[in-house]
Design a protein around this motif. Structure first.
Motif, mmCIF file in Angstrom:
data_model
loop_
_atom_site.group_PDB
_atom_site.id
_atom_site.type_symbol
_atom_site.label_atom_id
_atom_site.label_comp_id
_atom_site.label_asym_id
_atom_site.label_seq_id
_atom_site.Cartn_x
_atom_site.Cartn_y
_atom_site.Cartn_z
ATOM 1 N N SER A 171 -0.781 11.686 -2.080
ATOM 2 C CA SER A 171 -1.207 10.469 -2.760
ATOM 3 C C SER A 171 -0.201 10.023 -3.214
ATOM 4 N N VAL A 172 -0.047 8.584 -3.095
ATOM 5 C CA VAL A 172 1.221 7.774 -3.568
ATOM 6 C C VAL A 172 0.692 6.625 -4.601
ATOM 7 N N LEU A 173 1.311 6.430 -5.786
ATOM 8 C CA LEU A 173 0.653 5.346 -6.608
ATOM 9 C C LEU A 173 1.817 4.035 -6.252
ATOM 10 N N GLY A 174 1.341 2.940 -6.133
ATOM 11 C CA GLY A 174 1.994 1.619 -5.876
ATOM 12 C C GLY A 174 1.340 0.138 -6.116
ATOM 13 N N VAL A 175 1.872 -0.801 -5.799
ATOM 14 C CA VAL A 175 0.967 -2.114 -5.632
ATOM 15 C C VAL A 175 1.214 -2.621 -4.468
ATOM 16 N N PHE A 176 0.363 -3.617 -3.978
ATOM 17 C CA PHE A 176 0.627 -4.434 -2.828
ATOM 18 C C PHE A 176 0.979 -5.857 -3.418
ATOM 19 N N SER A 177 1.814 -6.448 -2.431
ATOM 20 C CA SER A 177 2.245 -7.794 -2.610
ATOM 21 C C SER A 177 2.645 -8.168 -1.075
ATOM 22 N N HIS A 178 2.027 -9.290 -0.739
ATOM 23 C CA HIS A 178 2.295 -10.033 0.743
ATOM 24 C C HIS A 178 2.003 -8.887 1.745
ATOM 25 N N GLY A 179 1.169 -8.065 1.671
ATOM 26 C CA GLY A 179 0.535 -7.248 2.455
ATOM 27 C C GLY A 179 1.477 -5.978 2.661
ATOM 28 N N ASN A 180 2.551 -5.883 1.937
ATOM 29 C CA ASN A 180 3.467 -4.500 1.590
ATOM 30 C C ASN A 180 3.022 -3.769 0.455
ATOM 31 N N PHE A 181 3.046 -2.474 0.857
ATOM 32 C CA PHE A 181 2.810 -1.545 -0.523
ATOM 33 C C PHE A 181 4.304 -1.109 -0.897
ATOM 34 N N TYR A 182 4.309 -1.035 -2.263
ATOM 35 C CA TYR A 182 5.644 -0.835 -2.935
ATOM 36 C C TYR A 182 5.376 0.719 -3.921
#
Length: 188
Positions: A171-182
């Motif tokens: 399980s990883v926390l992150g954000v999406f932008s332009h289809g990429n997961f950071y």
């Protein structure tokens, strides 16, 4: 040529009159020396112990600044190259907006020099931590080896858009932008 900010700014303005961003990737002069210019952690540009008084010079200098493979920062013109000091990151990202939602959302950040960038392939987001304290250090790639650090308010805004995703069984926390997961951190 004098290493005063005003003289350097005048030289750049003459050279790059009709372009929005000077082509510093094509400029490779020899090192002119060290300029008594430092960018503090809070984003102030300080020349000889005094903050640069003209915002226009700071904005102009941000367009001729690059970080080279040796890890140092340089102000570059076609004929001069001055090494400067940077305490943390040369730019700060203070304004945060999100358009859309889910995997297709777009995160936009505005820097302290008025540049708006979209988190994506060219402007990747990364959250590391400061040595010793473990305090988060959220940065976004800008250009020419430069990064902008998200100020605390922008980081908290970013945290409101964090989602949990399973990657390689974890399980990883992150954000999406332009289809990429950071990735921002580990999940629960």
């Amino acid at each position: 040529m004098s290493q005063s900010p005003e003289n350097l700014a005048e030289q750049v303005q003459k050279t790059a009159k009709n372009v929005s961003r000077p082509p510093i990737d094509k400029w490779h002069p020899e090192l002119s020396g060290d300029m008594d210019l430092k960018i503090s952690r809070d984003g102030q540009w300080i020349h000889k112990g005094e903050p640069l008084g003209r915002e226009a010079i700071v904005k102009l200098f941000s367009t001729i600044l690059r970080r080279e493979d040796d890890g140092h920062y340089y102000l570059v013109t076609p004929v001069e190259k001055w090494r400067i000091q940077v305490e943390d990151t040369p730019l700060l990202a203070h304004s945060f907006t999100v358009e859309g939602s889910g995997e297709q959302q777009i995160i936009r950040l505005t820097t302290n020099v008025g540049e708006t960038i979209e988190v994506g392939d060219e402007h990747a987001l990364e959250v590391t931590s400061y040595d010793g304290s473990g305090q988060p250090r959220p940065i976004v790639q800008v250009r020419h080896g430069l990064v902008a650090r998200l100020v605390t308010a922008a980081y908290y805004d970013l945290a409101e858009h964090v989602v949990e995703k399973t990657i390689n069984g974890k399980s990883v926390l992150g954000v999406f932008s332009h289809g990429n997961f950071y990735k921002i951190g580990q999940g629960g």
